[in-house]
Design a protein around this motif. Structure first.
Motif, PDB file in Angstrom:
ATOM      1  N   GLY A 109       0.800  -1.219   0.000  1.00 55.05           N
ATOM      2  CA  GLY A 109       0.000   0.000   0.000  1.00 55.05           C
ATOM      3  C   GLY A 109       0.832   1.268   0.000  1.00 55.05           C
ATOM      4  O   GLY A 109       1.932   1.312  -0.558  1.00 55.05           O
ATOM      5  N   ASP A 110       0.318   2.304   0.628  1.00 49.21           N
ATOM      6  CA  ASP A 110       1.033   3.576   0.744  1.00 49.21           C
ATOM      7  C   ASP A 110       1.816   3.585   2.054  1.00 49.21           C
ATOM      8  O   ASP A 110       1.497   4.313   3.004  1.00 49.21           O
ATOM      9  N   ALA A 111       2.834   2.756   2.093  1.00 51.27           N
ATOM     10  CA  ALA A 111       3.608   2.583   3.325  1.00 51.27           C
ATOM     11  C   ALA A 111       4.968   3.271   3.215  1.00 51.27           C
ATOM     12  O   ALA A 111       5.483   3.511   2.123  1.00 51.27           O
ATOM     13  N   THR A 112       5.532   3.570   4.364  1.00 55.64           N
ATOM     14  CA  THR A 112       6.906   4.066   4.451  1.00 55.64           C
ATOM     15  C   THR A 112       7.696   3.100   5.320  1.00 55.64           C
ATOM     16  O   THR A 112       7.281   2.781   6.441  1.00 55.64           O
ATOM     17  N   ILE A 113       8.810   2.630   4.765  1.00 55.25           N
ATOM     18  CA  ILE A 113       9.656   1.660   5.459  1.00 55.25           C
ATOM     19  C   ILE A 113      11.048   2.269   5.610  1.00 55.25           C
ATOM     20  O   ILE A 113      11.578   2.874   4.669  1.00 55.25           O
ATOM     21  N   ALA A 114      11.625   2.125   6.783  1.00 56.79           N
ATOM     22  CA  ALA A 114      12.979   2.641   7.018  1.00 56.79           C
ATOM     23  C   ALA A 114      13.817   1.567   7.692  1.00 56.79           C
ATOM     24  O   ALA A 114      13.316   0.760   8.472  1.00 56.79           O
ATOM     25  N   GLU A 115      15.096   1.580   7.352  1.00 55.10           N
ATOM     26  CA  GLU A 115      16.013   0.630   7.973  1.00 55.10           C
ATOM     27  C   GLU A 115      17.346   1.325   8.198  1.00 55.10           C
ATOM     28  O   GLU A 115      17.863   2.003   7.298  1.00 55.10           O
ATOM     29  N   ASN A 116      17.889   1.160   9.393  1.00 55.38           N
ATOM     30  CA  ASN A 116      19.123   1.833   9.769  1.00 55.38           C
ATOM     31  C   ASN A 116      20.209   0.809  10.047  1.00 55.38           C
ATOM     32  O   ASN A 116      20.049  -0.058  10.904  1.00 55.38           O
ATOM     33  N   ARG A 117      21.302   0.890   9.300  1.00 53.12           N
ATOM     34  CA  ARG A 117      22.465   0.039   9.537  1.00 53.12           C
ATOM     35  C   ARG A 117      23.632   0.920   9.994  1.00 53.12           C
ATOM     36  O   ARG A 117      23.564   2.154   9.922  1.00 53.12           O
ATOM     37  N   GLU A 118      24.706   0.299  10.395  1.00 47.14           N
ATOM     38  CA  GLU A 118      25.848   1.065  10.883  1.00 47.14           C
ATOM     39  C   GLU A 118      26.460   1.939   9.803  1.00 47.14           C
ATOM     40  O   GLU A 118      26.847   3.085  10.050  1.00 47.14           O
ATOM     41  N   ASP A 119      26.566   1.398   8.588  1.00 48.39           N
ATOM     42  CA  ASP A 119      27.244   2.133   7.517  1.00 48.39           C
ATOM     43  C   ASP A 119      26.303   2.646   6.437  1.00 48.39           C
ATOM     44  O   ASP A 119      26.738   3.339   5.513  1.00 48.39           O
ATOM     45  N   CYS A 120      25.025   2.298   6.513  1.00 44.96           N
ATOM     46  CA  CYS A 120      24.079   2.792   5.521  1.00 44.96           C
ATOM     47  C   CYS A 120      22.656   2.663   6.055  1.00 44.96           C
ATOM     48  O   CYS A 120      22.384   1.809   6.909  1.00 44.96           O
ATOM     49  N   SER A 121      21.777   3.499   5.552  1.00 45.97           N
ATOM     50  CA  SER A 121      20.375   3.496   5.955  1.00 45.97           C
ATOM     51  C   SER A 121      19.533   3.805   4.728  1.00 45.97           C
ATOM     52  O   SER A 121      20.017   4.373   3.744  1.00 45.97           O
ATOM     53  N   VAL A 148      18.720   6.740   0.151  1.00 40.71           N
ATOM     54  CA  VAL A 148      19.750   5.926   0.806  1.00 40.71           C
ATOM     55  C   VAL A 148      20.880   6.829   1.290  1.00 40.71           C
ATOM     56  O   VAL A 148      21.294   7.759   0.585  1.00 40.71           O
ATOM     57  N   PHE A 149      21.359   6.541   2.483  1.00 41.41           N
ATOM     58  CA  PHE A 149      22.497   7.250   3.061  1.00 41.41           C
ATOM     59  C   PHE A 149      23.622   6.231   3.271  1.00 41.41           C
ATOM     60  O   PHE A 149      23.416   5.204   3.922  1.00 41.41           O
ATOM     61  N   VAL A 150      24.783   6.520   2.706  1.00 40.98           N
ATOM     62  CA  VAL A 150      25.917   5.595   2.779  1.00 40.98           C
ATOM     63  C   VAL A 150      27.111   6.316   3.385  1.00 40.98           C
ATOM     64  O   VAL A 150      27.443   7.442   2.984  1.00 40.98           O
ATOM     65  N   ARG A 151      27.765   5.675   4.352  1.00 40.24           N
ATOM     66  CA  ARG A 151      28.949   6.274   4.967  1.00 40.24           C
ATOM     67  C   ARG A 151      29.975   6.594   3.892  1.00 40.24           C
ATOM     68  O   ARG A 151      30.336   5.745   3.080  1.00 40.24           O
ATOM     69  N   ALA A 152      30.448   7.806   3.875  1.00 43.53           N
ATOM     70  CA  ALA A 152      31.307   8.279   2.786  1.00 43.53           C
ATOM     71  C   ALA A 152      32.595   7.499   2.691  1.00 43.53           C
ATOM     72  O   ALA A 152      33.118   7.274   1.607  1.00 43.53           O
ATOM     73  N   THR A 153      33.145   7.047   3.809  1.00 43.10           N
ATOM     74  CA  THR A 153      34.417   6.330   3.777  1.00 43.10           C
ATOM     75  C   THR A 153      34.293   5.025   3.004  1.00 43.10           C
ATOM     76  O   THR A 153      35.289   4.509   2.496  1.00 43.10           O
ATOM     77  N   GLU A 154      33.076   4.470   2.893  1.00 42.75           N
ATOM     78  CA  GLU A 154      32.888   3.235   2.128  1.00 42.75           C
ATOM     79  C   GLU A 154      33.036   3.467   0.640  1.00 42.75           C
ATOM     80  O   GLU A 154      33.236   2.557  -0.130  1.00 42.75           O
ATOM     81  N   ARG A 155      32.935   4.730   0.228  1.00 40.56           N
ATOM     82  CA  ARG A 155      32.986   5.043  -1.190  1.00 40.56           C
ATOM     83  C   ARG A 155      34.286   5.755  -1.558  1.00 40.56           C
ATOM     84  O   ARG A 155      34.337   6.520  -2.495  1.00 40.56           O
ATOM     85  N   GLY A 156      35.322   5.538  -0.778  1.00 37.46           N
ATOM     86  CA  GLY A 156      36.637   6.031  -1.166  1.00 37.46           C
ATOM     87  C   GLY A 156      36.950   7.436  -0.689  1.00 37.46           C
ATOM     88  O   GLY A 156      37.974   8.001  -1.063  1.00 37.46           O
ATOM     89  N   VAL A 157      36.084   8.041   0.141  1.00 37.15           N
ATOM     90  CA  VAL A 157      36.357   9.360   0.666  1.00 37.15           C
ATOM     91  C   VAL A 157      37.398   9.234   1.777  1.00 37.15           C
ATOM     92  O   VAL A 157      37.435   8.235   2.497  1.00 37.15           O
ATOM     93  N   ASP A 197      37.097  12.637   6.551  1.00 41.94           N
ATOM     94  CA  ASP A 197      35.679  12.966   6.442  1.00 41.94           C
ATOM     95  C   ASP A 197      34.848  12.290   7.516  1.00 41.94           C
ATOM     96  O   ASP A 197      33.663  12.567   7.671  1.00 41.94           O
ATOM     97  N   GLY A 198      35.453  11.380   8.241  1.00 39.42           N
ATOM     98  CA  GLY A 198      34.841  10.771   9.411  1.00 39.42           C
ATOM     99  C   GLY A 198      33.448  10.241   9.188  1.00 39.42           C
ATOM    100  O   GLY A 198      33.246   9.303   8.438  1.00 39.42           O
ATOM    101  N   GLU A 199      32.471  10.862   9.856  1.00 39.88           N
ATOM    102  CA  GLU A 199      31.105  10.376   9.841  1.00 39.88           C
ATOM    103  C   GLU A 199      30.270  10.951   8.695  1.00 39.88           C
ATOM    104  O   GLU A 199      29.053  10.984   8.783  1.00 39.88           O
ATOM    105  N   SER A 200      30.892  11.435   7.656  1.00 38.90           N
ATOM    106  CA  SER A 200      30.146  11.964   6.516  1.00 38.90           C
ATOM    107  C   SER A 200      29.365  10.851   5.829  1.00 38.90           C
ATOM    108  O   SER A 200      29.846   9.725   5.687  1.00 38.90           O
ATOM    109  N   PHE A 201      28.152  11.186   5.394  1.00 36.48           N
ATOM    110  CA  PHE A 201      27.319  10.241   4.663  1.00 36.48           C
ATOM    111  C   PHE A 201      26.933  10.866   3.332  1.00 36.48           C
ATOM    112  O   PHE A 201      26.702  12.073   3.229  1.00 36.48           O
ATOM    113  N   ARG A 202      26.873  10.012   2.321  1.00 39.39           N
ATOM    114  CA  ARG A 202      26.420  10.446   1.003  1.00 39.39           C
ATOM    115  C   ARG A 202      24.962  10.039   0.837  1.00 39.39           C
ATOM    116  O   ARG A 202      24.571   8.929   1.174  1.00 39.39           O
ATOM    117  N   ARG A 203      24.148  10.934   0.310  1.00 40.79           N
ATOM    118  CA  ARG A 203      22.724  10.683   0.098  1.00 40.79           C
ATOM    119  C   ARG A 203      22.449  10.544  -1.388  1.00 40.79           C
ATOM    120  O   ARG A 203      22.939  11.329  -2.193  1.00 40.79           O
TER     121      ARG A 203
END
Length: 274
Positions: free
Chosen positions: A164-176, A196-205, A209-215
């Motif tokens: 239906g018209d649902a909203t689902i969210a999931e939070n992981r340590e390195d991505c949400s 999607v939000f992904v920890r920037a360090t996982e993508r070669g940053v 940049d520490g706790e930066s996330f890419r959206r």
């Protein structure tokens, strides 16, 4: 069909609780039951029947599992990003799997295959009935005589009543992710917007940049179908409709089936170019 670009990089992370081994075991049962068996190496014709094509193979997890069971696998997907991950898995496993970057509505093979599978609701990404029919005609064309096509699809009931018209969210340590779902009853089209939000360090940053996330965002469209609609399209495409199975109970389909397996059989090539 232009989806699974950025999302491909985190697809396996969010699908880590998917029972791929269980799905593969059931597919192997169906392949055995409906006449596709791993061949003796000395039988040239049987070698062709041992080829299984995985349409919409994604990152290749199921493809790998079927290859481990002894089938000669070909994986086809329209996302280069998903296929790149599948290729990395192939390199690690050493399995001789052929991956092709193709749209399932226009896929081409160099010969025939004993079976073709298309699971994980890939068929629902085909939004028009003529796209389903065209895909089925190609499947029929590339199947070995008497070969089987096993596919699944999400039903209108699932999109309308369960998601239906649902909203689902999931939070992981390195991505949400946030999944906002919308279903249009008139068109049968299901839209889901992924953020999607992904920890920037996982993508070669750099580490600084520490706790930066890419959206990033992606919008996916799927269409719900009924069993009657699918049966009609299978037969219109010139294939034999063999069976339908409720994917959750693995029993008979009923009015509240959310996902359905369909088994169809190659039934001559005369209908392919009509």
């Amino acid at each position: 069909m232009g989806t699974y670009t950025d999302f491909a990089g985190v697809y396996d992370t969010f699908m880590d609780d998917t029972p791929y081994e269980e799905w593969a075991a059931y597919l192997l049962e169906l392949l055995g039951e409906y006449g596709v068996a791993v061949p003796k190496i000395t039988e040239a014709a049987a070698a062709e029947r041992s080829i299984v094509v995985d349409l919409g193979c994604g990152t290749g997890t199921l493809t790998q599992l079927l290859a481990e069971a002894g089938y000669d696998m070909i994986g086809i997907d329209n996302s280069r990003e998903m296929l790149n991950i599948a290729l990395t898995k192939r390199e690690k496993s050493g399995k001789d799997i052929l991956y092709l970057h193709q749209d399932m509505r226009e896929f081409e093979l160099y010969g025939t295959a004993g079976a073709i599978i298309c699971v994980c609701d890939s068929m629902n990404y085909l939004l028009e009935e003529d796209e389903i029919e065209q895909t089925l005609r190609l499947v029929n064309n590339y199947l070995y005589p008497g070969g089987v096509f096993i596919f699944d699809f999400n039903t209108i009931y699932k999109y309308e009543t369960v998601i239906g018209d649902a909203t689902i969210a999931e939070n992981r340590e390195d991505c949400s992710f946030i999944w906002e779902n919308y279903f249009d009853c008139d068109s049968g089209i299901n839209e889901y917007d992924l953020t999607v939000f992904v920890r920037a360090t996982e993508r070669g940053v750099t580490e600084e940049d520490g706790e930066s996330f890419r959206r990033f965002t992606e919008t996916h469209y799927q269409r719900g179908y009924t069993l009657d609609m699918m049966r009609s399209l299978v037969e219109k495409a010139g294939m034999e409709f063999v069976a339908a199975i409720d994917a959750d109970t693995r029993g008979d389909v009923w009015e509240e089936s959310e996902r359905i397996y369909v088994i169809a059989r190659e039934c001559g090539k005369e209908h392919v170019n009509e």
